[in-house]
Design an enzyme around this catalytic site. Structure first.
Site, PDB file in Angstrom:
ATOM      1  N   ALA A 176       0.847  -1.190   0.000  1.00 26.43           N
ATOM      2  CA  ALA A 176       0.000   0.000   0.000  1.00 26.43           C
ATOM      3  C   ALA A 176       0.885   1.243   0.000  1.00 26.43           C
ATOM      4  CB  ALA A 176      -0.904   0.001   1.227  1.00 26.43           C
ATOM      5  N   LYS A 177       0.521   2.222  -0.820  1.00 26.99           N
ATOM      6  CA  LYS A 177       1.269   3.481  -0.875  1.00 26.99           C
ATOM      7  C   LYS A 177       0.534   4.526  -0.049  1.00 26.99           C
ATOM      8  CE  LYS A 177       3.430   6.789  -4.011  1.00 26.99           C
ATOM      9  NZ  LYS A 177       3.182   7.905  -3.064  1.00 26.99           N
ATOM     10  N   TRP A 178       1.216   5.061   0.962  1.00 22.25           N
ATOM     11  CA  TRP A 178       0.596   5.987   1.897  1.00 22.25           C
ATOM     12  C   TRP A 178       0.885   7.429   1.531  1.00 22.25           C
ATOM     13  CZ3 TRP A 178      -2.579   4.352   5.838  1.00 22.25           C
ATOM     14  CH2 TRP A 178      -2.628   2.963   6.031  1.00 22.25           C
ATOM     15  N   GLU A 184      -2.966   5.975  -1.275  1.00 25.97           N
ATOM     16  CA  GLU A 184      -3.097   6.603  -2.586  1.00 25.97           C
ATOM     17  C   GLU A 184      -2.662   5.710  -3.737  1.00 25.97           C
ATOM     18  OE1 GLU A 184      -0.776  10.148  -2.618  1.00 25.97           O
ATOM     19  OE2 GLU A 184       1.125   9.103  -2.373  1.00 25.97           O
ATOM     20  N   GLY A 185      -2.567   4.406  -3.505  1.00 25.58           N
ATOM     21  CA  GLY A 185      -2.187   3.509  -4.583  1.00 25.58           C
ATOM     22  C   GLY A 185      -1.328   2.374  -4.071  1.00 25.58           C
TER      23      GLY A 185
END
Length: 331
Positions: free
Chosen positions: A31-33, A180-181
Site C-alpha cells: 500500500a502506498k501511503w 493513494e495507490g
C-alpha cells in the site's frame, strides 16, 4: 555484509510511475501511503529521522525519535511518516508538525502524534541487509515487529503477492483514509539506494469543477485554476491543472470571458505548487464553464495537492451542479 553502522543520509530506493498494475510471478504489492517518505535510524544513543531528500526531520518529530531510541535493537527502517486523525491521514497536520521545533514540536507531538509505517529494512544489528532480496528483508522486518511486539507509533505496511487484492488500494475509498495507490517490488530485488527500481501506481478519480482563472493568454490558456463554491457562496480553489491539451485549449479559449474586479480571486495569490513559494500570474475569468478532470487521491483540506489532468469541458453541467467545497476525490 557490512559490519558498520550505515551513515545518514542514505538516498532511499525510489519507484517509477506506471499506468497499469504489473502482473507477473515474483512480485510483491505494498500500500502506498500519503505521507512523508522517511528513514528511521533506530539507535539508543543517536536516533535519527531522515527525509527522502536527506534532511533531518527529527526536530519536528520528537515522539518518533524517542520510539527509535527505545526500539530495543539497532536498525535502519524505510517507510512513510504520517499523522492520522479521525481514522484518516492528515497531510496538512503532518506538514504543520514538520515546521515546529523545541517546545512547539513537543506540544504538537502530544496533540497530534505521528506514526511510522515501515515497509523495508536496510540494517539490522551489525548486518547491512540491503543486499538481501526483498522477501528476506520483509521477513526480517516482520520478525522485528513480532519480537518487539511493536505498537504505535510503529506500524507495518500492508503487503500482498495477490494483484487482485492490491487492486483494491486503487479504489478512491482508500484514498479518503490515506492510501493513494500501490508500490510494486520484486521479491528477489535487493535494495539499491537512489535507484528507481520499484514501480508505483496511483489511484485516480474523475471530478468536476468550474474554471475560475487561467495562466497564459485568455484565448489559449495554459493552466486552469479550478474552483468550487463553499456553503457560504465563496468560490474556493480546489485544483490546479497541468498544462492543458491543445484540443481543450482551442475549445475553451474562445469561450472564456475576462472577469471584472468583483471576482473573488482578483487579489488572491496562488502558488505554483503545494509548498512552493513561486506565485502564479493568473487571469480571472467568469466562473461559468465546468470541466471534468482526472486526479490522484492526494486530497487535503478541500484541495487536490498535485496538478490534475483537465480532460474535457462539460457543457451539460451548470456551475451550480459542481459539488460543494470541500468534497472528496470520488465526487
Amino acid at each position: 555484509m557490512g559490519d558498520k553502522r550505515l551513515v545518514p543520509p542514505i538516498p532511499p530506493m525510489a519507484a517509477r510511475t506506471v499506468d497499469t498494475t504489473p502482473r507477473a510471478d515474483g512480485l510483491a504489492y505494498e500500500a502506498k501511503w500519503d505521507g512523508y517518505r522517511a528513514l528511521v535510524y533506530a539507535r539508543p544513543d543517536a536516533p535519527r529521522l531522515q527525509s527522502r531528500r536527506g534532511t533531518d526531520l527529527g526536530p519536528g518529530f520528537p515522539d518518533i525519535l524517542r520510539a527509535a531510541a527505545a526500539l530495543g535493537e539497532e536498525a535502519v527502517l524505510d517507510g512513510e511518516l504520517v499523522v492520522i486523525e479521525e481514522g484518516a491521514v492528515s497531510f496538512g497536520r503532518l506538514q504543520s508538525r514538520a515546521q515546529r521545533t523545541g517546545p512547539g514540536a513537543e506540544a504538537a507531538a502530544a496533540a497530534h502524534p505521528a506514526h511510522f509505517i515501515a515497509f523495508d529494512l536496510l540494517q539490522l544489528g551489525d548486518e547491512t541487509t540491503m543486499g538481501r532480496p526483498y522477501r528476506e528483508r520483509r521477513a526480517l522486518l516482520e520478525e522485528v515487529f513480532t519480537r518487539r511486539d511493536l505498537q504505535p507509533p510503529w506500524a507495518l505496511c500492508p503487503m500482498t503477492t495477490d494483484p487482485a487484492r492490491a487492486q483494491e488500494w486503487l479504489d478512491a475509498a482508500w484514498g479518503r483514509v490515506g492510501i493513494e495507490g500501490m508500490v510494486v517490488k520484486g521479491l528477489g530485488q535487493p535494495y539499491r539506494p537512489g535507484e528507481r527500481g520499484w514501480r508505483k501506481l496511483r489511484a485516480r478519480a474523475t471530478a468536476e469543477a468550474v474554471v475560475g482563472a487561467v495562466t497564459g493568454p485568455l484565448a489559449s490558456p495554459d493552466v486552469l485554476l479550478l474552483g468550487r463554491w463553499d456553503e457560504g457562496g465563496e468560490l474556493r480553489m480546489v485544483a490546479q491543472s497541468a498544462p492543458v491539451t491543445t484540443a481543450l485549449r482551442r475549445e475553451l479559449g474562445p469561450l472564456l470571458t475576462s472577469a471584472g474586479p468583483e471576482h473573488p480571486w482578483t487579489d488572491a495569490r496562488f502558488r505554483s505548487g503545494w509548498g512552493s513559494r513561486d506565485l502564479l500570474a493568473h487571469r480571472c475569468v467568469v466562473p461559468e464553464h465546468v470541466v471534468e478532470f482526472e486526479a490522484d487521491v492526494a486530497f487535503d483540506e478541500g484541495r487536490w495537492r498535485h496538478p490534475v489532468q483537465a480532460r474535457r469541458r462539460r457543457p451539460g453541467f451548470a456551475p451550480q451542479d459542481v459539488p460543494r467545497f470541500p468534497s472528496g476525490p470520488a465526487q
